[in-house]
Motif scaffolding. Structure first.
Motif, mmCIF file in Angstrom:
data_model
loop_
_atom_site.group_PDB
_atom_site.id
_atom_site.type_symbol
_atom_site.label_atom_id
_atom_site.label_comp_id
_atom_site.label_asym_id
_atom_site.label_seq_id
_atom_site.Cartn_x
_atom_site.Cartn_y
_atom_site.Cartn_z
ATOM 1 N N GLU A 1 -15.310 5.918 7.485
ATOM 2 C CA GLU A 1 -14.037 7.153 7.753
ATOM 3 C C GLU A 1 -13.431 6.938 7.358
ATOM 4 O OE1 GLU A 1 -15.767 6.539 12.200
ATOM 5 O OE2 GLU A 1 -16.713 6.719 9.593
ATOM 6 N N HIS A 2 -13.231 5.372 7.235
ATOM 7 C CA HIS A 2 -11.621 4.801 7.540
ATOM 8 C C HIS A 2 -10.913 5.073 5.908
ATOM 9 C CE1 HIS A 2 -12.280 1.519 10.616
ATOM 10 N NE2 HIS A 2 -10.865 1.952 10.623
ATOM 11 N N SER A 3 -12.170 5.423 4.809
ATOM 12 C CA SER A 3 -11.193 6.014 3.484
ATOM 13 C C SER A 3 -10.464 7.468 3.638
ATOM 14 C CB SER A 3 -12.591 6.192 3.132
ATOM 15 O OG SER A 3 -13.468 7.124 2.823
ATOM 16 N N GLU A 4 -10.484 7.615 5.013
ATOM 17 C CA GLU A 4 -9.562 8.925 5.075
ATOM 18 C C GLU A 4 -9.130 9.075 5.331
ATOM 19 O OE1 GLU A 4 -10.575 12.434 3.651
ATOM 20 O OE2 GLU A 4 -12.049 11.273 2.749
ATOM 21 N N TYR A 5 -8.782 7.068 6.103
ATOM 22 C CA TYR A 5 -7.181 7.161 6.745
ATOM 23 C C TYR A 5 -5.896 6.686 5.501
ATOM 24 C CZ TYR A 5 -9.757 6.540 11.483
ATOM 25 O OH TYR A 5 -10.703 6.320 12.180
ATOM 26 N N LEU B 1 0.988 -1.174 0.113
ATOM 27 C CA LEU B 1 0.127 0.127 0.094
ATOM 28 C C LEU B 1 0.827 1.161 0.299
ATOM 29 C CD1 LEU B 1 -2.178 -1.488 2.274
ATOM 30 C CD2 LEU B 1 -2.881 -1.206 -0.185
ATOM 31 N N ASN B 2 0.146 2.038 -0.731
ATOM 32 C CA ASN B 2 1.031 3.803 -1.249
ATOM 33 C C ASN B 2 1.227 3.872 0.606
ATOM 34 O OD1 ASN B 2 2.108 5.834 -0.773
ATOM 35 N ND2 ASN B 2 1.281 6.090 -3.373
ATOM 36 N N PRO B 3 1.880 4.483 1.818
ATOM 37 C CA PRO B 3 1.722 5.335 2.774
ATOM 38 C C PRO B 3 1.758 6.399 2.479
ATOM 39 C CG PRO B 3 4.300 4.697 1.928
ATOM 40 C CD PRO B 3 3.830 4.213 1.002
ATOM 41 N N HIS B 4 1.696 7.448 1.253
ATOM 42 C CA HIS B 4 1.181 8.420 1.029
ATOM 43 C C HIS B 4 -0.298 8.886 0.635
ATOM 44 C CE1 HIS B 4 5.823 8.836 2.032
ATOM 45 N NE2 HIS B 4 6.409 8.603 0.501
ATOM 46 N N GLN B 5 -0.961 7.763 0.554
ATOM 47 C CA GLN B 5 -2.505 7.924 0.173
ATOM 48 C C GLN B 5 -3.111 7.376 0.408
ATOM 49 O OE1 GLN B 5 -2.296 5.684 -3.860
ATOM 50 N NE2 GLN B 5 -3.359 7.587 -4.411
ATOM 51 N N LYS B 6 -4.322 8.057 0.846
ATOM 52 C CA LYS B 6 -5.291 8.138 1.811
ATOM 53 C C LYS B 6 -6.214 6.752 0.914
ATOM 54 C CE LYS B 6 -6.382 12.204 3.556
ATOM 55 N NZ LYS B 6 -7.354 13.302 3.825
ATOM 56 N N VAL B 7 -6.780 5.554 1.676
ATOM 57 C CA VAL B 7 -7.718 4.847 1.370
ATOM 58 C C VAL B 7 -8.694 4.901 0.146
ATOM 59 C CG1 VAL B 7 -8.581 2.556 2.316
ATOM 60 C CG2 VAL B 7 -6.679 2.701 3.221
ATOM 61 N N GLY B 8 -9.580 5.947 0.849
ATOM 62 C CA GLY B 8 -10.353 6.053 0.097
ATOM 63 C C GLY B 8 -9.980 6.702 -1.852
ATOM 64 N N GLN B 9 -8.873 7.147 -1.640
ATOM 65 C CA GLN B 9 -7.905 7.784 -2.649
ATOM 66 C C GLN B 9 -7.464 6.556 -3.766
ATOM 67 O OE1 GLN B 9 -5.045 9.883 -0.829
ATOM 68 N NE2 GLN B 9 -5.452 12.223 -1.629
ATOM 69 N N MET B 10 -6.738 5.655 -3.006
ATOM 70 C CA MET B 10 -6.093 4.638 -3.713
ATOM 71 C C MET B 10 -7.397 3.372 -3.993
ATOM 72 S SD MET B 10 -3.801 1.512 -1.128
ATOM 73 C CE MET B 10 -3.498 3.641 0.073
ATOM 74 N N LEU B 11 -8.083 3.337 -3.082
ATOM 75 C CA LEU B 11 -9.633 2.540 -3.572
ATOM 76 C C LEU B 11 -9.656 2.845 -4.960
ATOM 77 C CD1 LEU B 11 -11.601 1.465 -1.558
ATOM 78 C CD2 LEU B 11 -9.580 0.131 -2.454
ATOM 79 N N ASP B 12 -9.899 4.215 -4.567
ATOM 80 C CA ASP B 12 -11.284 4.902 -6.280
ATOM 81 C C ASP B 12 -9.856 5.585 -7.234
ATOM 82 O OD1 ASP B 12 -13.120 7.312 -7.371
ATOM 83 O OD2 ASP B 12 -11.051 8.810 -7.839
ATOM 84 N N ASP B 13 -8.426 5.163 -7.080
ATOM 85 C CA ASP B 13 -7.295 4.956 -8.875
ATOM 86 C C ASP B 13 -7.798 3.667 -8.824
ATOM 87 O OD1 ASP B 13 -6.400 7.296 -8.104
ATOM 88 O OD2 ASP B 13 -4.715 6.262 -7.003
ATOM 89 N N VAL B 14 -8.157 2.810 -8.072
ATOM 90 C CA VAL B 14 -8.499 1.604 -9.157
ATOM 91 C C VAL B 14 -9.809 0.841 -10.190
ATOM 92 C CG1 VAL B 14 -8.994 -1.135 -8.672
ATOM 93 C CG2 VAL B 14 -7.435 0.205 -7.363
ATOM 94 N N LEU B 15 -10.832 1.501 -9.330
ATOM 95 C CA LEU B 15 -11.768 1.903 -10.142
ATOM 96 C C LEU B 15 -11.795 3.126 -11.227
ATOM 97 C CD1 LEU B 15 -14.719 2.446 -7.002
ATOM 98 C CD2 LEU B 15 -13.895 -0.071 -8.860
#
Length: 255
Positions: A141-145, A100-114
Protein backbone atom coordinates in the motif's frame (compact mmCIF):
# COMPACT_ATOMS: atom_id res chain seq x y z
CA UNK A 1 36.27 -11.43 -7.24
CA UNK A 2 35.90 -9.32 -10.37
CA UNK A 3 36.52 -5.58 -10.55
CA UNK A 4 33.27 -3.72 -11.13
CA UNK A 5 34.47 -0.11 -11.27
CA UNK A 6 37.90 1.10 -12.28
CA UNK A 7 38.87 4.77 -12.36
CA UNK A 8 42.10 5.64 -14.15
CA UNK A 9 43.90 8.99 -13.86
CA UNK A 10 40.81 11.21 -13.73
CA UNK A 11 41.37 14.94 -14.22
CA UNK A 12 38.72 17.65 -14.01
CA UNK A 13 39.31 21.41 -14.11
CA UNK A 14 36.74 24.20 -13.89
CA UNK A 15 37.11 27.72 -15.25
CA UNK A 16 35.91 30.42 -12.86
CA UNK A 17 35.48 34.13 -13.53
CA UNK A 18 38.14 36.10 -11.62
CA UNK A 19 37.28 39.63 -12.66
CA UNK A 20 35.85 41.25 -15.75
CA UNK A 21 38.24 39.81 -18.33
CA UNK A 22 40.07 37.11 -16.43
CA UNK A 23 39.35 33.51 -15.65
CA UNK A 24 41.18 31.18 -13.33
CA UNK A 25 41.42 27.41 -13.40
CA UNK A 26 40.36 25.34 -10.41
CA UNK A 27 41.60 21.77 -10.43
CA UNK A 28 38.79 19.69 -8.90
CA UNK A 29 40.41 16.29 -9.54
CA UNK A 30 44.05 15.59 -10.27
CA UNK A 31 45.13 12.13 -11.41
CA UNK A 32 42.68 10.16 -9.26
CA UNK A 33 42.70 6.36 -9.66
CA UNK A 34 41.01 3.55 -7.73
CA UNK A 35 39.06 0.33 -8.21
CA UNK A 36 36.05 -1.31 -6.58
CA UNK A 37 35.22 -5.02 -6.67
CA UNK A 38 31.76 -6.57 -6.72
CA UNK A 39 30.19 -6.87 -3.27
CA UNK A 40 32.66 -4.44 -1.67
CA UNK A 41 32.38 -0.94 -0.19
CA UNK A 42 34.80 1.89 -0.94
CA UNK A 43 34.56 5.05 1.17
CA UNK A 44 35.78 8.38 -0.20
CA UNK A 45 36.41 11.04 2.43
CA UNK A 46 37.67 14.63 2.35
CA UNK A 47 36.64 18.12 3.35
CA UNK A 48 34.35 20.38 1.30
CA UNK A 49 36.15 21.25 -1.94
CA UNK A 50 38.24 18.06 -1.94
CA UNK A 51 36.65 16.80 -5.17
CA UNK A 52 34.19 14.23 -3.75
CA UNK A 53 31.09 15.71 -5.39
CA UNK A 54 32.89 16.24 -8.69
CA UNK A 55 33.91 12.59 -8.68
CA UNK A 56 30.29 11.50 -8.09
CA UNK A 57 29.11 13.67 -11.02
CA UNK A 58 31.68 12.10 -13.33
CA UNK A 59 30.76 8.56 -12.26
CA UNK A 60 27.05 9.01 -12.99
CA UNK A 61 27.60 10.86 -16.27
CA UNK A 62 26.41 14.32 -15.17
CA UNK A 63 29.78 15.75 -16.21
CA UNK A 64 32.67 14.60 -18.37
CA UNK A 65 36.30 14.31 -17.22
CA UNK A 66 38.98 16.36 -19.01
CA UNK A 67 41.10 13.21 -19.19
CA UNK A 68 41.24 9.73 -17.73
CA UNK A 69 38.90 6.77 -17.96
CA UNK A 70 35.99 5.23 -16.04
CA UNK A 71 35.54 1.51 -16.67
CA UNK A 72 32.44 -0.43 -15.64
CA UNK A 73 32.89 -4.21 -15.69
CA UNK A 74 35.94 -3.72 -17.91
CA UNK A 75 34.20 -1.48 -20.48
CA UNK A 76 34.97 2.22 -20.84
CA UNK A 77 31.87 4.21 -19.81
CA UNK A 78 31.06 7.00 -22.25
CA UNK A 79 28.87 9.90 -21.13
CA UNK A 80 26.97 9.77 -24.45
CA UNK A 81 25.96 6.17 -23.67
CA UNK A 82 24.79 6.86 -20.12
CA UNK A 83 21.41 5.14 -20.61
CA UNK A 84 23.25 1.93 -21.45
CA UNK A 85 24.83 1.77 -18.01
CA UNK A 86 22.28 3.48 -15.76
CA UNK A 87 21.11 -0.05 -14.93
CA UNK A 88 24.54 -0.78 -13.51
CA UNK A 89 25.24 2.36 -11.50
CA UNK A 90 22.69 4.30 -9.43
CA UNK A 91 22.94 7.34 -7.18
CA UNK A 92 21.36 8.23 -3.82
CA UNK A 93 21.36 11.87 -2.78
CA UNK A 94 21.96 13.39 0.64
CA UNK A 95 18.38 14.50 1.26
CA UNK A 96 15.89 11.78 0.31
CA UNK A 97 12.87 14.09 0.72
CA UNK A 98 14.22 16.71 -1.71
CA UNK A 99 15.09 14.12 -4.35
CA UNK A 100 11.49 12.81 -4.52
CA UNK A 101 8.66 14.54 -6.41
CA UNK A 102 6.16 15.65 -3.72
CA UNK A 103 3.26 15.53 -6.22
CA UNK A 104 3.83 11.94 -7.32
CA UNK A 105 2.85 8.73 -5.57
CA UNK A 106 5.70 6.34 -4.86
CA UNK A 107 4.23 3.68 -7.17
CA UNK A 108 4.09 6.17 -10.07
CA UNK A 109 7.65 7.25 -9.35
CA UNK A 110 8.95 3.69 -9.47
CA UNK A 111 6.84 2.87 -12.52
CA UNK A 112 8.37 5.85 -14.37
CA UNK A 113 11.88 4.49 -13.71
CA UNK A 114 10.89 1.08 -15.12
CA UNK A 115 9.04 2.51 -18.15
CA UNK A 116 12.02 4.69 -19.04
CA UNK A 117 14.71 2.06 -18.59
CA UNK A 118 13.18 -1.38 -19.20
CA UNK A 119 10.93 -3.25 -21.64
CA UNK A 120 8.70 -4.67 -18.88
CA UNK A 121 4.94 -4.56 -19.47
CA UNK A 122 2.56 -2.98 -16.92
CA UNK A 123 1.92 -6.27 -15.07
CA UNK A 124 5.66 -7.05 -14.83
CA UNK A 125 6.33 -3.50 -13.61
CA UNK A 126 3.71 -3.84 -10.86
CA UNK A 127 5.28 -7.13 -9.75
CA UNK A 128 8.74 -5.58 -9.72
CA UNK A 129 7.53 -2.57 -7.68
CA UNK A 130 5.84 -4.86 -5.15
CA UNK A 131 8.95 -7.03 -4.82
CA UNK A 132 11.29 -4.06 -4.42
CA UNK A 133 9.13 -2.40 -1.75
CA UNK A 134 8.99 -5.68 0.18
CA UNK A 135 12.76 -6.13 -0.10
CA UNK A 136 13.18 -2.75 1.61
CA UNK A 137 10.71 -3.41 4.40
CA UNK A 138 7.86 -1.38 2.86
CA UNK A 139 4.28 -2.51 2.22
CA UNK A 140 2.29 -2.87 -1.03
CA UNK A 141 0.00 0.00 0.00
CA UNK A 142 2.99 2.34 0.30
CA UNK A 143 2.95 2.58 -3.50
CA UNK A 144 -0.20 4.73 -3.09
CA UNK A 145 1.50 7.12 -0.65
CA UNK A 146 2.94 10.55 -1.45
CA UNK A 147 6.40 11.41 0.00
CA UNK A 148 5.00 13.65 2.77
CA UNK A 149 3.12 10.64 4.19
CA UNK A 150 6.35 8.82 5.11
CA UNK A 151 8.66 9.10 8.11
CA UNK A 152 12.33 10.02 7.57
CA UNK A 153 13.46 6.41 7.69
CA UNK A 154 10.74 5.31 5.28
CA UNK A 155 11.71 8.11 2.88
CA UNK A 156 15.28 6.82 2.85
CA UNK A 157 13.91 3.37 1.99
CA UNK A 158 11.82 4.88 -0.84
CA UNK A 159 14.95 6.57 -2.21
CA UNK A 160 16.72 3.21 -2.00
CA UNK A 161 13.80 1.51 -3.78
CA UNK A 162 14.04 3.99 -6.65
CA UNK A 163 17.77 3.31 -6.98
CA UNK A 164 17.55 -0.48 -6.58
CA UNK A 165 14.53 -1.18 -8.78
CA UNK A 166 16.79 -1.52 -11.85
CA UNK A 167 18.98 -4.12 -10.05
CA UNK A 168 22.20 -2.09 -10.27
CA UNK A 169 25.62 -3.50 -9.50
CA UNK A 170 26.87 -0.28 -7.89
CA UNK A 171 25.20 2.23 -5.61
CA UNK A 172 26.76 5.65 -4.97
CA UNK A 173 25.73 7.04 -1.58
CA UNK A 174 26.62 10.75 -1.55
CA UNK A 175 26.34 11.75 2.13
CA UNK A 176 23.05 9.81 2.05
CA UNK A 177 23.38 8.54 5.62
CA UNK A 178 24.94 11.59 7.29
CA UNK A 179 21.77 13.51 8.20
CA UNK A 180 19.99 10.51 9.74
CA UNK A 181 19.79 10.18 13.50
CA UNK A 182 22.00 7.36 14.91
CA UNK A 183 19.26 4.74 15.39
CA UNK A 184 17.83 5.35 11.93
CA UNK A 185 21.31 5.30 10.39
CA UNK A 186 21.99 1.94 12.06
CA UNK A 187 18.76 0.53 10.56
CA UNK A 188 19.63 1.70 7.04
CA UNK A 189 23.25 0.50 7.35
CA UNK A 190 22.07 -2.95 8.43
CA UNK A 191 19.65 -3.00 5.49
CA UNK A 192 22.46 -2.02 3.07
CA UNK A 193 24.80 -4.68 4.46
CA UNK A 194 22.05 -7.29 4.18
CA UNK A 195 21.36 -6.31 0.54
CA UNK A 196 25.09 -6.43 -0.20
CA UNK A 197 25.42 -9.92 1.25
CA UNK A 198 22.42 -11.23 -0.69
CA UNK A 199 23.01 -9.58 -4.07
CA UNK A 200 26.73 -8.74 -4.28
CA UNK A 201 25.93 -5.03 -4.57
CA UNK A 202 28.96 -2.70 -4.41
CA UNK A 203 28.82 0.65 -2.60
CA UNK A 204 30.75 3.85 -3.15
CA UNK A 205 30.25 5.76 0.07
CA UNK A 206 30.99 9.50 -0.09
CA UNK A 207 31.02 10.76 3.47
CA UNK A 208 32.95 12.41 6.27
CA UNK A 209 31.40 10.17 8.90
CA UNK A 210 34.59 8.31 9.81
CA UNK A 211 32.97 6.03 12.39
CA UNK A 212 30.58 4.81 9.71
CA UNK A 213 33.51 4.32 7.31
CA UNK A 214 35.36 2.23 9.89
CA UNK A 215 32.25 0.11 10.41
CA UNK A 216 31.22 -0.69 6.82
CA UNK A 217 33.95 0.20 4.29
CA UNK A 218 36.41 -2.38 2.96
CA UNK A 219 38.63 0.24 1.36
CA UNK A 220 39.22 3.94 1.97
CA UNK A 221 40.39 6.79 -0.25
CA UNK A 222 41.27 10.19 1.25
CA UNK A 223 40.89 13.14 -1.14
CA UNK A 224 42.39 16.57 -0.48
CA UNK A 225 42.23 19.46 -2.98
CA UNK A 226 41.48 17.02 -5.79
CA UNK A 227 44.38 14.67 -5.05
CA UNK A 228 44.57 11.22 -3.49
CA UNK A 229 46.48 11.35 -0.21
CA UNK A 230 45.83 7.87 1.14
CA UNK A 231 44.29 4.81 -0.48
CA UNK A 232 44.14 1.23 0.76
CA UNK A 233 42.15 -1.08 2.97
CA UNK A 234 40.23 0.79 5.68
CA UNK A 235 42.19 -0.99 8.41
CA UNK A 236 45.50 -0.10 6.74
CA UNK A 237 44.67 3.60 6.25
CA UNK A 238 43.31 3.93 9.80
CA UNK A 239 46.37 2.27 11.36
CA UNK A 240 49.07 3.72 9.08
CA UNK A 241 47.94 6.97 7.38
CA UNK A 242 50.67 8.35 5.13
CA UNK A 243 49.78 12.05 5.30
CA UNK A 244 49.21 14.57 8.09
CA UNK A 245 45.78 15.49 6.73
CA UNK A 246 44.62 11.85 6.84
CA UNK A 247 46.13 11.51 10.32
CA UNK A 248 44.14 14.50 11.60
CA UNK A 249 40.90 13.13 10.12
CA UNK A 250 41.43 9.75 11.72
CA UNK A 251 42.60 11.15 15.06
CA UNK A 252 39.39 13.20 15.27
CA UNK A 253 37.50 9.88 15.36
CA UNK A 254 39.82 7.78 17.50
CA UNK A 255 40.56 10.52 20.04
Amino acid sequence: MSILLEVRNLHKTYRKQAGLFRQRSICALNDVSFSLAEGKTLAIVGETGSGKSTLAKLLVGIEKPDSGEILLAGTVAKISHYRQYNHMIRFIFQDAAKSLNPHQKVGQMLDDVLRFSTVLDSHQRRQKIRMTLKQLGLLDEHSEYYPHMFSGGQLQRVALARALILDPKLLILDEALTALDPSLRAQIVNLLLDLQQKSGLAYLLITNHLRLVKHIADDLLVLHQGMTLDYGTTAQVFSHPQHDYSRKLINSVTA
